[in-house]
Design a protein around this motif. Sequence first.
Motif, mmCIF file in Angstrom:
data_model
loop_
_atom_site.group_PDB
_atom_site.id
_atom_site.type_symbol
_atom_site.label_atom_id
_atom_site.label_comp_id
_atom_site.label_asym_id
_atom_site.label_seq_id
_atom_site.Cartn_x
_atom_site.Cartn_y
_atom_site.Cartn_z
ATOM 1 N N ASP A 84 -43.668 -1.045 78.587
ATOM 2 C CA ASP A 84 -43.207 -2.427 78.661
ATOM 3 C C ASP A 84 -41.913 -2.571 77.865
ATOM 4 O OD1 ASP A 84 -42.774 -5.135 78.505
ATOM 5 O OD2 ASP A 84 -44.883 -5.642 78.142
ATOM 6 N N PRO A 85 -40.802 -2.957 78.530
ATOM 7 C CA PRO A 85 -39.534 -3.049 77.792
ATOM 8 C C PRO A 85 -39.594 -4.061 76.653
ATOM 9 C CG PRO A 85 -39.306 -3.945 80.025
ATOM 10 C CD PRO A 85 -40.657 -3.300 79.947
ATOM 11 N N ALA A 86 -40.514 -5.030 76.717
ATOM 12 C CA ALA A 86 -40.631 -6.034 75.656
ATOM 13 C C ALA A 86 -41.003 -5.394 74.320
ATOM 14 C CB ALA A 86 -41.662 -7.090 76.037
ATOM 15 N N ALA A 87 -41.609 -4.199 74.361
ATOM 16 C CA ALA A 87 -42.013 -3.531 73.115
ATOM 17 C C ALA A 87 -40.797 -3.099 72.295
ATOM 18 C CB ALA A 87 -42.895 -2.322 73.431
ATOM 19 N N ARG A 88 -39.645 -2.994 72.956
ATOM 20 C CA ARG A 88 -38.450 -2.543 72.234
ATOM 21 C C ARG A 88 -38.072 -3.508 71.103
ATOM 22 N NH1 ARG A 88 -34.604 1.263 73.448
ATOM 23 N NH2 ARG A 88 -35.196 1.530 75.622
ATOM 24 N N PRO A 148 -48.106 -16.340 88.437
ATOM 25 C CA PRO A 148 -47.932 -15.335 89.492
ATOM 26 C C PRO A 148 -48.926 -14.188 89.302
ATOM 27 C CG PRO A 148 -45.825 -15.913 88.501
ATOM 28 C CD PRO A 148 -46.870 -16.578 87.667
ATOM 29 N N LEU A 149 -49.433 -13.681 90.404
ATOM 30 C CA LEU A 149 -50.445 -12.616 90.365
ATOM 31 C C LEU A 149 -49.707 -11.276 90.203
ATOM 32 C CD1 LEU A 149 -53.463 -12.128 90.636
ATOM 33 C CD2 LEU A 149 -53.221 -12.386 93.100
ATOM 34 N N ASP A 150 -49.377 -10.941 88.972
ATOM 35 C CA ASP A 150 -48.481 -9.807 88.731
ATOM 36 C C ASP A 150 -49.233 -8.627 88.100
ATOM 37 O OD1 ASP A 150 -46.550 -8.039 87.616
ATOM 38 O OD2 ASP A 150 -45.030 -9.584 87.777
ATOM 39 N N MET A 151 -49.525 -8.702 86.786
ATOM 40 C CA MET A 151 -50.312 -7.705 86.044
ATOM 41 C C MET A 151 -49.633 -6.361 85.830
ATOM 42 S SD MET A 151 -54.269 -8.091 87.109
ATOM 43 C CE MET A 151 -54.956 -9.615 87.732
ATOM 44 N N ARG A 152 -48.319 -6.273 86.058
ATOM 45 C CA ARG A 152 -47.658 -4.992 85.771
ATOM 46 C C ARG A 152 -47.314 -4.921 84.283
ATOM 47 N NH1 ARG A 152 -42.751 -5.634 89.677
ATOM 48 N NH2 ARG A 152 -43.042 -7.714 88.805
ATOM 49 N N ALA A 173 -42.101 -1.855 87.778
ATOM 50 C CA ALA A 173 -42.941 -1.036 88.670
ATOM 51 C C ALA A 173 -43.006 -1.684 90.052
ATOM 52 C CB ALA A 173 -44.339 -0.893 88.073
ATOM 53 N N ASP A 174 -43.281 -0.857 91.075
ATOM 54 C CA ASP A 174 -43.170 -1.342 92.460
ATOM 55 C C ASP A 174 -44.252 -2.336 92.854
ATOM 56 O OD1 ASP A 174 -40.988 0.193 92.907
ATOM 57 O OD2 ASP A 174 -42.126 1.911 93.674
ATOM 58 N N THR A 175 -45.483 -2.100 92.406
ATOM 59 C CA THR A 175 -46.606 -2.812 93.015
ATOM 60 C C THR A 175 -47.243 -3.814 92.068
ATOM 61 O OG1 THR A 175 -47.012 -0.746 94.170
ATOM 62 C CG2 THR A 175 -48.723 -2.415 94.354
ATOM 63 N N THR A 176 -47.353 -5.053 92.523
ATOM 64 C CA THR A 176 -47.989 -6.104 91.721
ATOM 65 C C THR A 176 -49.449 -6.268 92.163
ATOM 66 O OG1 THR A 176 -47.485 -7.841 93.296
ATOM 67 C CG2 THR A 176 -45.801 -7.388 91.609
ATOM 68 N N ALA A 177 -50.168 -7.063 91.383
ATOM 69 C CA ALA A 177 -51.555 -7.362 91.772
ATOM 70 C C ALA A 177 -51.575 -8.112 93.103
ATOM 71 C CB ALA A 177 -52.232 -8.175 90.678
ATOM 72 N N LEU A 236 -58.318 -5.079 88.867
ATOM 73 C CA LEU A 236 -56.965 -5.092 89.434
ATOM 74 C C LEU A 236 -55.941 -4.565 88.436
ATOM 75 C CD1 LEU A 236 -56.830 -8.453 91.402
ATOM 76 C CD2 LEU A 236 -56.500 -6.147 92.325
ATOM 77 N N ARG A 237 -56.118 -4.930 87.177
ATOM 78 C CA ARG A 237 -55.180 -4.470 86.150
ATOM 79 C C ARG A 237 -55.215 -2.938 86.048
ATOM 80 N NH1 ARG A 237 -57.078 -4.992 80.458
ATOM 81 N NH2 ARG A 237 -57.000 -2.723 80.636
ATOM 82 N N ILE A 238 -56.426 -2.380 86.074
ATOM 83 C CA ILE A 238 -56.565 -0.923 85.994
ATOM 84 C C ILE A 238 -55.890 -0.262 87.193
ATOM 85 C CG2 ILE A 238 -58.260 0.963 86.116
ATOM 86 C CD1 ILE A 238 -60.146 -0.779 84.447
ATOM 87 N N ALA A 239 -56.098 -0.863 88.377
ATOM 88 C CA ALA A 239 -55.530 -0.272 89.595
ATOM 89 C C ALA A 239 -54.010 -0.412 89.610
ATOM 90 C CB ALA A 239 -56.142 -0.943 90.822
ATOM 91 N N VAL A 240 -53.504 -1.607 89.300
ATOM 92 C CA VAL A 240 -52.058 -1.856 89.356
ATOM 93 C C VAL A 240 -51.322 -0.901 88.410
ATOM 94 C CG1 VAL A 240 -50.267 -3.535 88.672
ATOM 95 C CG2 VAL A 240 -52.202 -4.268 90.068
ATOM 96 N N ASN A 241 -51.901 -0.652 87.242
ATOM 97 C CA ASN A 241 -51.219 0.163 86.235
ATOM 98 C C ASN A 241 -51.701 1.613 86.205
ATOM 99 O OD1 ASN A 241 -49.487 -1.925 84.799
ATOM 100 N ND2 ASN A 241 -51.495 -2.931 84.829
ATOM 101 N N ASP A 242 -52.535 1.980 87.176
ATOM 102 C CA ASP A 242 -53.082 3.343 87.259
ATOM 103 C C ASP A 242 -53.569 3.816 85.876
ATOM 104 O OD1 ASP A 242 -53.817 5.845 88.197
ATOM 105 O OD2 ASP A 242 -51.807 6.693 87.959
#
Length: 319
Positions: free
Chosen positions: A63-67, A130-134, A139-143, A217-223
Motif C-alpha cells: 500500500d503506497p500510503a504506508a510510505r 465503492p466495492l474496492d478492497m485492494r 492492482a487490476d482487480t477490485t472486489a 472477498l478481501r482474501i481473494a482480491v488480494n490473493d
Amino acid sequence: MLPNALQPNTTDHIPVLAEEVRELLAVERGDTVVDGTFGAGGHAELLAADLRGEGKLIAIDRDPAARTYFERFRRRTGVQSRFLRGEFATVLGQLAANGMKADAILLDLGVSSMQIDQPERGFSYAVDAPLDMRMDPSADTTAADFVNELSERELEIVFRRYGEERFARAIAREIGRRRQRERLERTGQLVDAIKAAIPAPARFGDGHPARRVFQALRIAVNDELGQLDEALPAAIEMLRPGGRLAVISFHSLEDRIVKRYFRDQQRGCVCPPDFPVCACGREPLVRVVTPRAVRPTAQETAHNPRAASARLRVAEKVT
Ligand SMILES: C[S@@+](CC[C@H](N)C(=O)[O-])C[C@H]1O[C@@H](n2cnc3c(N)ncnc32)[C@H](O)[C@@H]1O
C-alpha cells in the motif's frame, strides 16, 4: 511498554502482540530486520529500538500510503532503513535471490486499521462505499470486478472457502439475480444482497451478517493465501542461521498454512512414512519456537478488540 517517543498516534493501527513479537524475535544491536507488512510502522518502531543505533530495517508494504508512515518512522528512529513498495512474496523472493540475509523477519498479515477506517477503500461493511478492497490501489482487480464477473458457482466457492460462510450458495444466487438488473459497485449493495439471502434468524448473532463474505472477498482480491504460501520459503531462505521469522495471522486459513509450513520444515525429511530409512536426505531447516500459537492476553483484547483473533507463530532457521 514502548518508550514515550515511540508511542503510536492514537488514530493509528495498534500493533498486535507487540511485546510477544519483540521478545520472540529477540532483535539485537546491529541486526538486519525485515518488516514485510510495515503498515503504520508500530512493530517496526519497537524492533528498531532493539537495534540500539546499529543495523538496519527494511520495510515492505504493497500500500503506497504506508510510505508516509515510513517517513515518520525514519524521522523518529533515525535507524538505517529502506521502504520497498510491493507484495511481500515478490519482494522477499527478490531479496533472497540477491543473496540478502536477515536476522529477523515479521509478517503481520491482513489489513491495517487505517485501511479499514478509510471508507473509500471499501474494506468495511459498516459504511456504504465503492466495492474496492485492494490493499494496492493500482492492482487490476477490485472486489466489484469479482462480484460482477465471477460465475455464481465461483462466488459460492470463494465465500465458502475463504469465509467459511454457510449460506454461500444462497448469497451467490442473490448476487446473480441482482447483478442482472445492475452492476454491484457499492459495499451497501453487497450488504443488502447478503442480508436478503440469509434467513432472518441467522442474520442476528455471530457478528455482522456480511462479515464472512467481506473477509472472503478481501482474501481473494488480494490473493492473501497465495502471498503467504510464496513468502514463507523466501523468508526462511533469507534468514541467517539463528535468525527468526514471526508471523501473525488473523484467521484459521492463514494460521494453518503457517503451522504446516513450519512443521514440515522442522521435520526436514519428506520420505513416505513406510520408508525404512530416509532416502531424501533433507535436513530440518527450522526449529519451531512456538509449539502452540501465542494468543493475546485478555488485557490486550480489552484494549484492542482487533487483536482477539491474532495468533503468532515463530520459527528459527537452523542451518
Ligand atoms: C496488519 S497491517 C500491519 C501493521 C503493522 N505491523 C503496524 O504495526 O503498523 C498489514 C499491512 O501489511 C500490508 N500487506 C498485507 N499483505 C501484504 C502483502 N502481501 N504484501 C505487502 N504488503 C502487505 C497491508 O497493506 C498493511 O499495511
